[in-house]
Enzyme design. Structure first.
Site, PDB file in Angstrom:
ATOM      1  N   ASP A 208     -46.985  50.309  58.350  1.00 33.84           N
ATOM      2  CA  ASP A 208     -46.385  49.636  57.279  1.00 33.84           C
ATOM      3  C   ASP A 208     -45.347  50.418  56.725  1.00 33.84           C
ATOM      4  O   ASP A 208     -45.136  51.708  56.806  1.00 33.84           O
ATOM      5  CB  ASP A 208     -47.693  49.215  56.065  1.00 33.84           C
ATOM      6  CG  ASP A 208     -48.235  50.476  55.812  1.00 33.84           C
ATOM      7  OD1 ASP A 208     -49.218  51.063  56.357  1.00 33.84           O
ATOM      8  OD2 ASP A 208     -47.827  51.082  54.843  1.00 33.84           O
ATOM      9  N   ASP A 210     -45.378  51.229  53.408  1.00 35.31           N
ATOM     10  CA  ASP A 210     -45.771  51.393  52.103  1.00 35.31           C
ATOM     11  C   ASP A 210     -45.075  50.184  51.086  1.00 35.31           C
ATOM     12  O   ASP A 210     -45.159  49.076  51.360  1.00 35.31           O
ATOM     13  CB  ASP A 210     -45.444  52.835  51.612  1.00 35.31           C
ATOM     14  CG  ASP A 210     -46.370  53.150  50.603  1.00 35.31           C
ATOM     15  OD1 ASP A 210     -47.572  53.117  50.611  1.00 35.31           O
ATOM     16  OD2 ASP A 210     -46.010  53.752  49.523  1.00 35.31           O
TER      17      ASP A 210
END
Ligand SMILES: CSC[C@H]1O[C@H](OP(=O)(O)O)[C@H](O)[C@@H]1O
Ligand code: ADE
Length: 292
Positions: A208, A210
């Site tokens: 991801d 973040d």
């Protein structure tokens, strides 16, 4: 030099690996309860020891993992080289989900963990300027290349305590520090591996962005889990290739992981605590059993 024994610490999404003659074995540690039994076997004839960092079924949180017991049992099983497989968030546009990043530095922001095998009764200070073994990293890079897994070499991993993800302000702060990725587990693991004179290398698998990314919104576990599945497939291919091509003699670490304790222990022999020395039998046996 010793015969190579490859240790693999599997992170989120990696709870077992394929090996020949594989069996789960209980290894006791004077440092308490490790995350799980170890899975021992061979890949292409190379002895491999696998440990799921959170335990099978993901029992332990990043804070409650007993990192000392985990590293201690890997040392007891004769492991020479440890590869950490870890899910992480990315702070860089070009480190997109699915990319594997060969970490070379860490910033340790954890605060609720035991970080050393040493202490009162046997004090030691090891060097940690270069926490990753470049020799092991070369081998990891070669395996990623052969398997055509998207990767980048070089990056700083910010280790947060968790288990909650970062606030938006923290995410921006870590990015402004020049960090490349974020995770919750590789410290104190890397510090303890150095104290145990094990070569250590991190393959951070991006799941991801973040929370900083203007087009990706905040990090959430559901989207992480979707990416984890593809990453763990690539992790399996990577481990198999790495083990098949691994040198059978442990390659000497260019930053001194193999000899980290040579001059590290400060406590005079007559001031050392016998109870602590006993617990250090595996981790520091090489230097403690040396003639004074
Ligand atoms: C599943 S997201 C959060 C979790 O995943 C990472 O663990 P690991 O390094 O063991 O793969 C991260 O550090 C968090 O613990
Ligand atoms: N964004 C993130 N922060 C901390 N740990 C993670 N593990 C995977 N993604 C993460």
């Amino acid at each position: 030099m010793a015969k190579s024994v490859l240790g693999i610490i599997g992170g989120s999404g990696v709870y077992d690996i394929e090996m020949d003659n594989a069996r789960w074995e209980t290894i006791a540690s004077p440092w308490g309860e490790p995350s799980d039994q170890v899975r021992r076997g061979e890949i292409g004839g190379l002895p491999v020891v696998f440990l799921p960092r959170h335990g099978r079924g993901h029992r332990f949180s990043p804070t409650t993992i007993n990192y000392r017991a985990n590293i201690d049992i890997l040392k007891r099983t004769g492991v020479t080289d440890v590869v950490s497989l870890s899910a992480c968030g990315s702070f860089r546009e070009e480190f997109e989900p699915g990319r594997f990043v060969l970490i070379d530095q860490f910033i340790d922001r954890t605060f609720a963990r035991e970080k050393s095998f040493f202490g009162t009764g046997c004090v030691a200070h090891v060097s940690l300027a270069y926490p990753i073994s470049p020799t092991l990293q070369d081998l990891a890079e070669a395996a990623l290349k052969v398997e055509d897994i998207p990767y980048a070499r070089g990056g700083t991993y910010l280790v947060m305590e968790g288990p909650q993800f970062s606030t938006l302000a923290e995410s921006h702060l870590y990015r402004s520090w020049g960090c490349s990725v974020i995770g919750m587990t590789n410290m104190p693991e890397a510090k303890l591996a150095r104290e145990a004179e094990l070569s250590y290398c991190t393959v951070a698998m991006v799941t991801d962005y973040d929370s900083w990314h203007p087009h990706h919104g905040e990090v959430d576990i559901t989207s992480i889990i979707k990416v984890l599945k593809g990453n763990s497939e690539n992790a399996r291919k990577f481990v198999t290739r790495l083990a098949r091509d691994f040198p059978r003699e442990h390659p000497r670490c260019r930053v001194g992981s193999d000899t980290a304790l040579d001059f590290a222990i400060m406590t005079q022999p007559d001031q050392r605590d016998p109870a602590l020395l006993k617990k250090l039998d595996a981790v520091a046996g090489r230097v403690l059993n040396r003639p004074q």
